[in-house]
Design an enzyme around this catalytic site. Structure first.
Site, PDB file in Angstrom:
ATOM      1  N   SER A 235       0.808  -1.205   0.000  1.00 24.40           N
ATOM      2  CA  SER A 235       0.000   0.000   0.000  1.00 24.40           C
ATOM      3  C   SER A 235       0.844   1.258   0.000  1.00 24.40           C
ATOM      4  CB  SER A 235      -0.903   0.025   1.237  1.00 24.40           C
ATOM      5  OG  SER A 235      -0.118   0.068   2.410  1.00 24.40           O
ATOM      6  N   CYS A 236       2.111   1.139   0.350  1.00 24.90           N
ATOM      7  CA  CYS A 236       2.932   2.329   0.551  1.00 24.90           C
ATOM      8  C   CYS A 236       4.031   2.471  -0.490  1.00 24.90           C
ATOM      9  CB  CYS A 236       3.558   2.284   1.946  1.00 24.90           C
ATOM     10  SG  CYS A 236       4.601   3.688   2.341  1.00 24.90           S
TER      11      CYS A 236
END
Length: 281
Positions: free
Chosen positions: A123-124
């Site tokens: 997600s990052c």
């Protein structure tokens, strides 16, 4: 490769719980090796792994073109050491290790700012690894005269959404789509990570000898982050549109790179953060 699996869950409807089968998106680690040397482990949705590896190497400036790649292949059984193999893992390890053999040796220790063997969260991404200044040193601002009618842009979200087959089943995937100047979808890739989906799209374009993508539009689900703009600049994409908001660093980098960044692309509305002159009435 399996991209979804079925799990039994408890679903509540007000005060009534019921046991149902639910389709979930698969998340597994992919280790990318260069010349048998471990480079990075990314959490991704299986599928299009060679494109992901190629796109990652290209957008991280470790290769300059597809000509730098001699072969991409999954790891063979003899390449897995006893320390690597874990019998408790519930996935095929060999299908989660990709080795890239380059035409010339790449010494990772000599790559400025590069840190080996780190984990990239799906997600990052690789948050904060590169600053705007370091990106500016590696890629020149875009000088593309490409422009697009706003009516074409307004159609992209629906086209992207209609092509998200795995998201339709699970509701748990991001997507990246590459569109031509007529708004036709050329490449779409889904992944649990936004950055992985973009790398898969750029990787496919790289392996198909489409780079530079100076007459294409990149549309992403979710928000527009710094890394997505970074990757677009490396691929020379002049317009990036996102379903959600853009971060401040993404806007700064888009402005510095002369890239048109659009957020909140929904229906007949959009927010243009940089270089609005590319959009025609």
């Amino acid at each position: 490769m399996q991209q979804t699996c079925t799990k039994q869950i408890t679903r509540w409807n007000q005060s009534v719980p019921i046991q149902v089968d639910d389709d979930l998106v698969v998340e597994e680690p992919l280790e990318i090796r260069v010349g048998e040397q471990s480079l990075i482990v990314v959490m991704r949705t299986p599928g299009h792994d060679f494109e992901l590896a190629a796109g990652f190497l290209f957008t991280e400036s470790l290769i300059k073109s597809a000509d730098d790649i001699e072969i991409i292949a999954y790891c063979e059984e003899g390449d897995i050491t006893s320390e690597t193999e874990d019998k408790s893992l519930d996935f095929d390890l060999m299908q989660n290790i990709v080795n890239v053999r380059l035409t010339e040796h790449l010494d990772l220790e000599e790559q400025s700012g590069w840190q080996r063997n780190f984990h990239a969260n799906a997600s990052c991404g690789l948050c904060g690894k590169m600053t705007i200044e370091s990106v500016k040193h590696q890629v020149n601002p875009l000088n593309s005269v490409f422009n697009i009618k706003q009516t074409v842009l307004y159609e992209l979200n629906d086209k992207l959404r209609a092509s998200q087959s795995v998201f339709e089943k699970t509701g748990g995937l991001h997507a990246a789509g590459l569109f031509d100047e007529n708004g036709e979808l050329v490449i779409i890739r889904e992944d649990i990570g936004r950055h992985n989906a973009v790398d898969k799209v750029i990787g496919q374009a790289l392996l198909s000898d489409m780079i530079p993508l100076d007459r294409y539009i990149l549309m992403v689900s979710g928000r527009a982050s710094f890394e997505i703009i970074q990757k677009a600049l490396f691929a020379r994409i002049p317009i990036v549109a996102a379903v959600s908001a853009a971060s401040t660093l993404a806007v700064d980098l888009a402005t510095e790179g002369n890239l048109t960044l659009i957020g909140f692309m929904r229906g007949m509305q959009m927010s243009v953060y940089s270089c609005p002159e590319r959009i025609q009435k």
